[in-house]
Design an enzyme around this catalytic site. Structure first.
Site, short mmCIF file in Angstrom:
data_model
loop_
_atom_site.label_atom_id
_atom_site.label_comp_id
_atom_site.label_asym_id
_atom_site.label_seq_id
_atom_site.Cartn_x
_atom_site.Cartn_y
_atom_site.Cartn_z
N TYR A 49 26.84 50.59 37.31
CA TYR A 49 27.53 50.24 36.06
C TYR A 49 26.94 50.95 34.85
O TYR A 49 27.51 50.87 33.76
CB TYR A 49 27.51 48.72 35.83
CG TYR A 49 28.15 47.89 36.92
CD1 TYR A 49 28.93 48.48 37.91
CD2 TYR A 49 27.97 46.52 36.97
CE1 TYR A 49 29.49 47.73 38.92
CE2 TYR A 49 28.55 45.76 37.98
CZ TYR A 49 29.30 46.37 38.96
OH TYR A 49 29.86 45.62 39.97
N HIS A 107 25.61 47.23 47.67
CA HIS A 107 26.90 47.23 46.97
C HIS A 107 28.08 47.41 47.93
O HIS A 107 29.12 46.76 47.77
CB HIS A 107 26.88 48.34 45.91
CG HIS A 107 27.78 48.13 44.75
ND1 HIS A 107 27.43 48.43 43.46
CD2 HIS A 107 29.04 47.64 44.67
CE1 HIS A 107 28.44 48.13 42.63
NE2 HIS A 107 29.42 47.65 43.35
N LEU A 189 39.68 37.48 38.58
CA LEU A 189 40.95 37.35 37.84
C LEU A 189 41.91 38.47 38.21
O LEU A 189 42.88 38.74 37.48
CB LEU A 189 40.67 37.39 36.32
CG LEU A 189 39.66 36.37 35.79
CD1 LEU A 189 39.36 36.61 34.32
CD2 LEU A 189 40.18 34.94 36.01
N ARG A 235 37.15 34.93 25.23
CA ARG A 235 37.50 34.85 26.66
C ARG A 235 36.29 34.47 27.51
O ARG A 235 36.43 33.76 28.51
CB ARG A 235 38.06 36.20 27.12
CG ARG A 235 39.46 36.47 26.61
CD ARG A 235 39.92 37.83 27.07
NE ARG A 235 41.30 38.09 26.71
CZ ARG A 235 41.91 39.26 26.93
NH1 ARG A 235 41.26 40.26 27.50
NH2 ARG A 235 43.17 39.42 26.59
N1 LIG Z 1 30.56 44.25 44.26
C1 LIG Z 1 31.60 45.01 43.92
O1 LIG Z 1 31.98 45.94 44.65
C2 LIG Z 1 32.32 44.73 42.67
C3 LIG Z 1 31.80 43.83 41.76
N2 LIG Z 1 32.47 43.55 40.61
C4 LIG Z 1 31.88 42.54 39.70
O2 LIG Z 1 32.86 41.56 39.39
C5 LIG Z 1 33.02 41.49 37.99
C6 LIG Z 1 34.43 41.06 37.61
O3 LIG Z 1 35.37 41.96 38.14
P1 LIG Z 1 36.31 42.86 37.24
O4 LIG Z 1 36.76 44.01 38.07
O5 LIG Z 1 35.61 43.14 35.99
O6 LIG Z 1 37.62 41.99 37.02
P2 LIG Z 1 38.00 40.54 36.50
O7 LIG Z 1 38.88 39.94 37.52
O8 LIG Z 1 36.81 39.79 36.04
O9 LIG Z 1 38.94 40.88 35.28
C7 LIG Z 1 38.48 41.51 34.12
C8 LIG Z 1 39.70 41.88 33.29
O10 LIG Z 1 40.37 40.70 32.91
C9 LIG Z 1 40.39 40.60 31.48
N3 LIG Z 1 40.12 39.19 31.15
C10 LIG Z 1 38.97 38.52 31.34
N4 LIG Z 1 39.11 37.24 30.95
C11 LIG Z 1 40.35 37.11 30.50
C12 LIG Z 1 41.08 36.02 29.96
N5 LIG Z 1 40.52 34.82 29.82
N6 LIG Z 1 42.36 36.24 29.60
C13 LIG Z 1 42.95 37.44 29.74
N7 LIG Z 1 42.30 38.52 30.25
C14 LIG Z 1 41.02 38.34 30.62
C15 LIG Z 1 39.32 41.53 31.00
O11 LIG Z 1 39.66 42.08 29.75
P3 LIG Z 1 38.63 42.09 28.50
O12 LIG Z 1 37.33 42.63 29.00
O13 LIG Z 1 39.30 42.99 27.52
O14 LIG Z 1 38.55 40.68 28.05
C16 LIG Z 1 39.34 42.63 32.05
O15 LIG Z 1 40.39 43.55 31.81
C17 LIG Z 1 32.65 42.88 37.52
O16 LIG Z 1 32.42 42.95 36.13
C18 LIG Z 1 31.44 43.14 38.37
O17 LIG Z 1 30.32 42.46 37.85
C19 LIG Z 1 33.68 44.15 40.34
C20 LIG Z 1 34.21 45.08 41.19
C21 LIG Z 1 33.58 45.43 42.44
O1 LIG Z 2 37.29 48.92 43.15
C1 LIG Z 2 37.23 49.96 42.54
O2 LIG Z 2 38.14 50.79 42.60
C2 LIG Z 2 36.06 50.26 41.74
O3 LIG Z 2 35.99 51.27 41.12
C3 LIG Z 2 34.95 49.29 41.69
O4 LIG Z 2 35.19 48.19 42.44
C4 LIG Z 2 33.65 49.94 42.03
O5 LIG Z 2 33.76 50.65 43.21
C5 LIG Z 2 32.58 48.93 42.20
O6 LIG Z 2 32.01 48.84 43.24
C6 LIG Z 2 32.27 48.06 41.07
O7 LIG Z 2 31.30 47.11 41.44
#
Ligand SMILES: NC(=O)C1=CN([C@@H]2O[C@H](COP(=O)(O)OP(=O)(O)OC[C@H]3O[C@@H](n4cnc5c(N)ncnc54)[C@H](OP(=O)(O)O)[C@@H]3O)[C@@H](O)[C@H]2O)C=CC1
Ligand SMILES: O=C(O)C(=O)[C@@H](O)[C@H](O)C(=O)CO
Length: 271
Positions: A49, A107, A189, A235
């Site tokens: 990240y 990861h 979400l 949020r």
């Molecule tokens: N282990 C892995 O491979 C992965 C881990 N992750 C982890 O999971 C976390 C969350 O996943 P992520 O992909 O970010 O997606 P989320 O499902 O948490 O969604 C995030 C999105 O939703 C929006 N959002 C958040 N809260 C609200 C709300 N209350 N109302 C409307 N829109 C909202 C955010 O916009 P805004 O920011 O503008 O509010 C952003 O665009 C990541 O940040 C990371 O830490 C994610 C992907 C892969």
């Molecule tokens: O899912 C994807 O397409 C991403 O880019 C992310 O999930 C990324 O690979 C990731 O692992 C974030 O934790």
């Protein structure tokens, strides 16, 4: 007060954590500070990240270090191996600047490489040396989890996987539950894409909550954890606020949204 979920090692994690994927380094201190003010006590970071340094600085400056669980993840590309873990963890440790990292995750399994077991052994070394409190994985399937147990005698305490109403992952959740592994949802979400779904909008109106709160309540009622991300203080507060339990009828309507649609990469597409 956010519920705590017990881990196999006897410790626990908060059911709602703060996701930091795609939070730019320059915004990370503000987002973490807003998150802590809203009540988040687990911060979900990663080597990938690019904001570990800002995350660590924000935690050090918070004066709340002892209350927090700071998580980071080993990316494993281009190299996933025992030695790569030790080298990459040392770099993460230096960037974050804390005496101990609470949670460390593989990861992605990158199963075709055949190196996730030696990777896990390096995680055990770091934990046994006291540099990490608990060790976990992300994006593992049942077969890979079973291989870890068979080869090393130890389950990860958490498997962080994509999950939301489109992709509930019921089978994997049942496997986790049977073995004491906590399911922690990433993109809980659906990256915000499912929040205008008419069913969720309708249920939100019925329970006087927002669609995001309904989805996060659904995660908790499945018995899992979730790490939603937001750049906005309002949020962040919305996502951790408690709402009353959803009814059986609400849960049935949400269950009908299952489509298998992913909003992120599938594990087999990160070889
Ligand atoms: N282990 C892995 O491979 C992965 C881990 N992750 C982890 O999971 C976390 C969350 O996943 P992520 O992909 O970010 O997606 P989320 O499902 O948490 O969604 C995030 C999105 O939703 C929006 N959002 C958040 N809260 C609200 C709300 N209350 N109302 C409307 N829109 C909202 C955010 O916009 P805004 O920011 O503008 O509010 C952003 O665009 C990541 O940040 C990371 O830490 C994610 C992907 C892969
Ligand atoms: O899912 C994807 O397409 C991403 O880019 C992310 O999930 C990324 O690979 C990731 O692992 C974030 O934790």
């Amino acid at each position: 007060m956010v519920a705590q979920l017990p881990l196999l090692d006897g410790s626990s994690i908060p059911a709602i954590g703060l996701g930091l994927y795609k939070v730019p380094p320059a915004d990370t201190a503000r987002v973490v500070a807003d998150g802590l003010a809203a009540g988040y006590r687990l911060i979900d970071g990663a080597q990938m990240y690019d904001n570990e340094a800002a995350m660590g600085a924000a935690v050090r400056e918070s004066g709340m270090r002892d209350e927090l669980q700071v998580v980071t993840k080993f990316w494993g590309d281009p190299v996933q191996s025992y030695d790569a873990v030790l080298a990459d963890f040392a770099a993460s440790e230096q960037r974050i600047g804390l005496d101990v990292i609470d949670g460390y995750m593989i990861h992605w399994p990158r199963a075709p490489r055949g190196t996730f077991v030696e990777t896990w052994r390096a995680f055990q070394t770091l934990r046994d040396e006291g540099r990490v409190r608990w060790i976990a994985v992300a994006n593992f399937g049942e077969a890979e989890l079973q291989t870890l147990l068979d080869e090393t005698g130890e389950w990860p305490v958490v498997n962080q996987v994509e999950s939301h109403p489109w992709l509930p992952q019921h089978d994997l959740r049942a496997f986790h539950a049977a073995n004491g592994i906590v399911t922690q949802a990433w993109s809980p979400l659906g990256r915000g894409r499912l929040l205008d779904d008419p069913t969720l909008v309708a249920i939100a109106a019925e329970v006087d909550a927002t669609p995001a709160q309904v989805v996060l309540r659904w995660h908790l009622q499945l018995g899992g954890a979730a790490a939603p991300k937001s750049m906005h203080a309002s949020r962040l507060a919305e996502n951790i606020a408690e709402i009353p339990a959803l009814s059986v009828e609400h849960l049935a309507r949400i269950a009908a949204l299952e489509s298998g649609v992913r909003t992120g990469t599938a594990p087999q597409d990160r070889p």
